[in-house]
Design a protein around this motif. Structure first.
Motif, mmCIF file in Angstrom:
data_model
loop_
_atom_site.group_PDB
_atom_site.id
_atom_site.type_symbol
_atom_site.label_atom_id
_atom_site.label_comp_id
_atom_site.label_asym_id
_atom_site.label_seq_id
_atom_site.Cartn_x
_atom_site.Cartn_y
_atom_site.Cartn_z
ATOM 1 N N SER A 203 -3.867 -4.749 -14.652
ATOM 2 C CA SER A 203 -4.569 -5.821 -15.359
ATOM 3 C C SER A 203 -6.031 -5.494 -15.602
ATOM 4 N N THR A 204 -6.579 -4.496 -14.929
ATOM 5 C CA THR A 204 -7.958 -4.074 -15.149
ATOM 6 C C THR A 204 -8.040 -2.548 -15.067
ATOM 7 N N TYR A 205 -9.135 -2.013 -15.596
ATOM 8 C CA TYR A 205 -9.285 -0.559 -15.624
ATOM 9 C C TYR A 205 -10.188 -0.046 -14.503
ATOM 10 N N VAL A 206 -10.924 -0.937 -13.849
ATOM 11 C CA VAL A 206 -11.850 -0.536 -12.787
ATOM 12 C C VAL A 206 -11.219 -0.885 -11.444
ATOM 13 N N HIS A 207 -11.104 0.126 -10.550
ATOM 14 C CA HIS A 207 -10.461 -0.065 -9.253
ATOM 15 C C HIS A 207 -11.290 0.614 -8.172
ATOM 16 N N ASN A 208 -11.046 0.206 -6.934
ATOM 17 C CA ASN A 208 -11.717 0.835 -5.801
ATOM 18 C C ASN A 208 -10.811 1.805 -5.047
ATOM 19 N N LYS A 209 -9.531 1.883 -5.431
ATOM 20 C CA LYS A 209 -8.597 2.838 -4.848
ATOM 21 C C LYS A 209 -7.393 2.962 -5.778
ATOM 22 N N PRO A 210 -6.688 4.081 -5.740
ATOM 23 C CA PRO A 210 -5.483 4.217 -6.563
ATOM 24 C C PRO A 210 -4.333 3.388 -5.994
ATOM 25 N N LEU A 211 -3.335 3.153 -6.839
ATOM 26 C CA LEU A 211 -2.148 2.424 -6.412
ATOM 27 C C LEU A 211 -1.125 3.422 -5.888
ATOM 28 N N VAL A 212 -0.701 3.239 -4.634
ATOM 29 C CA VAL A 212 0.274 4.115 -3.994
ATOM 30 C C VAL A 212 1.442 3.256 -3.538
ATOM 31 N N VAL A 213 2.636 3.530 -4.092
ATOM 32 C CA VAL A 213 3.853 2.780 -3.757
ATOM 33 C C VAL A 213 4.904 3.775 -3.295
ATOM 34 N N SER A 214 5.567 3.452 -2.196
ATOM 35 C CA SER A 214 6.588 4.333 -1.638
ATOM 36 C C SER A 214 7.898 3.561 -1.531
ATOM 37 N N LEU A 215 8.924 4.060 -2.226
ATOM 38 C CA LEU A 215 10.256 3.462 -2.218
ATOM 39 C C LEU A 215 11.162 4.262 -1.281
ATOM 40 N N HIS A 216 11.820 3.560 -0.355
ATOM 41 C CA HIS A 216 12.668 4.214 0.644
ATOM 42 C C HIS A 216 14.036 3.544 0.655
ATOM 43 N N GLY A 217 15.068 4.357 0.782
ATOM 44 C CA GLY A 217 16.423 3.828 0.842
ATOM 45 C C GLY A 217 17.443 4.928 1.067
ATOM 46 N N PRO A 218 18.671 4.556 1.438
ATOM 47 C CA PRO A 218 19.736 5.554 1.659
ATOM 48 C C PRO A 218 20.111 6.258 0.362
#
Length: 441
Positions: A203-218
């Motif tokens: 929703s915005t272009y200015v951030h204080n950290k990157p977005l890190v998403v981790s998906l885990h499953g069998p």
């Protein structure tokens, strides 16, 4: 001197002292004088006549003094506390006010005293024709400056909101949501969590950290399929060069080359984020089969994610796909499926699963490497038999086979499942064998 002369001189002496008398007093005196005069003419002058005249004079004087005293008392009552008028005798001693001596026909009681009301002054207006109006007060010119400031702030806020909407529309998250809900089966909770993170970050272009998403499953629950859908969508909105899909077993299969692979990967990410900064876009980095990543690669990624880098490194999305912690997910679902209410919807069960499994997976993954402490954990659930049948239907339709329900149910029955728990029958391999079985048709 005769009796008449003496009475006349006495009456004149009293008149000089007291002044002119009322008509009533004069009438009485005249009557007494006429009576004495007739008596003196008829009687023989002598001592008896002289004494009677003297007594008459004394009576007249006493009566006069009584009348005078009564008139003075009435005058004092009429004046009240205003003081004595000019020429009136001054009071020598205080007197007590009584109603004695007052007649009901006195002048003070007969005429009621009206209380004077104080009139209020009205507002005076100039003599001009038309309707009267009060004068207008001058308004401060600073008020107009304040109005102008409010208008400027409103326009700025409105433009900021419009810019946020334009930035989100650039990535077409609504289209991505429709695609994921249509082609990803049995992972409603994970899909909702992933879309929520993307909407908040993009929703915005200015951030204080990157977005890190981790998906885990069998294995077979749709991790790689979800990564391919995200890569295809972002390539269509930000461009081919700003999307990186990194397969560890393909790009760096030998552990001896781990250090070189880490340097190459860091250089590739740097070039991508610099290009994205020039184009004012946010790149996407997808790391599939992250459970096979070497420690050197994980350390290089941790420096890019956790260390305070320049602005271009903060505007990036990192997506990790792995089967780390799959044993905890399987055990949790098999042991808690009986306690899950059957009336709860599929999305409700998935959301509840994500809330319960997230802290368990985080504690396990943080022990493996510090990189997972910087990521948002999203668990993927086991697929039920109904989800496997949906995978067969999708694959058969794609390959051009007639989607016969009987044939689909027969193929789904050939898949291995865990023992039924709480009315749920979970697949051991998910949809991993669907493609192979459809190719055998």
């Amino acid at each position: 001197m005769s009796d008449r002369d003496s009475s006349t001189s006495a009456s004149h002496t009293e008149g000089e002292v007291e002044g002119e008398m009322d008509e009533e007093m004069d009438t009485e005196l005249d009557g007494e004088g006429d009576k004495d005069e007739a008596q003196r003419e008829s009687a023989v002058p002598g001592l008896s006549s002289f004494s009677s005249s003297l007594r008459a004079v004394v009576r007249i004087k006493q009566k006069y003094q009584a009348m005078k005293k009564r008139r003075q008392e009435m005058a004092l009552l009429a004046l009240g506390a205003d003081g004595n008028p000019d020429g009136a005798p001054s009071k020598t001693s205080p007197k007590i006010f009584t109603f004695d001596g007052l007649t009901p026909f006195s002048s003070t009681s007969s005429v009621p005293q009206k209380k004077k009301r104080r009139r209020r002054r009205g507002v005076l207006f100039p003599n001009s024709g038309g309707r009267r109006a009060p004068p207008k007060q001058e308004q401060s010119r600073a008020k107009y400056c304040l109005y102008l400031l409010f208008a400027i702030v409103f326009v700025q806020v409105y433009n900021a909101i419009e810019n946020l909407d334009d930035h989100v529309l650039k990535y077409d998250l609504e289209g991505l949501e429709k695609t994921l809900r249509r082609e990803v089966f049995g992972q409603q909770g994970a899909v909702d969590g992933l879309l929520s993170h993307l909407k908040d970050y993009l929703s915005t272009y200015v951030h204080n950290k990157p977005l890190v998403v981790s998906l885990h499953g069998p294995s077979g629950v749709g991790k790689s399929h979800l990564g391919r859908l995200l890569a295809g969508h972002f390539r269509s909105v930000v461009g081919e060069t700003l999307v990186l899909q990194y397969y560890v077993l393909h790009h760096c299969p030998q552990e001896a080359d781990a250090l070189r692979c880490a340097r190459d990967l860091a250089m590739l990410i740097s070039e991508t984020v610099e290009r994205a900064e020039e184009e004012e876009k946010i790149p996407l980095f997808i790391f599939d089969e992250a459970e096979h990543m070497h420690d050197e690669i994980l350390d290089a990624l941790l420096q890019l994610v956790a260390t305070k880098q320049s602005n271009e490194y903060l505007n990036a999305v990192y997506l990790f796909l792995s089967n780390l912690g799959h044993a905890h997910i399987t055990k949790h679902m098999l042991h808690n499926s009986s306690s899950i209410s059957m009336t709860m919807t599929s999305s409700g069960r998935q959301s509840n699963l994500v809330k319960e499994l997230t802290p368990i997976l985080r504690n396990t993954l943080e022990k493996l490497h510090p990189l997972w402490s910087e990521a948002d954990i999203l668990p993927l659930a086991l697929l039920e038999k109904s989800h496997v049948m949906e995978c067969f239907l999708e694959e058969m339709t794609r390959e051009g086979f007639y989607p016969d329900h009987t044939n689909i149910e027969r193929l789904a029955g050939e898949i291995e499942y865990h023992p039924e728990v709480g009315g749920h029958e979970y697949s051991q391999t998910g949809c991993k064998q669907v493609v192979a079985k459809v190719n055998l048709l």
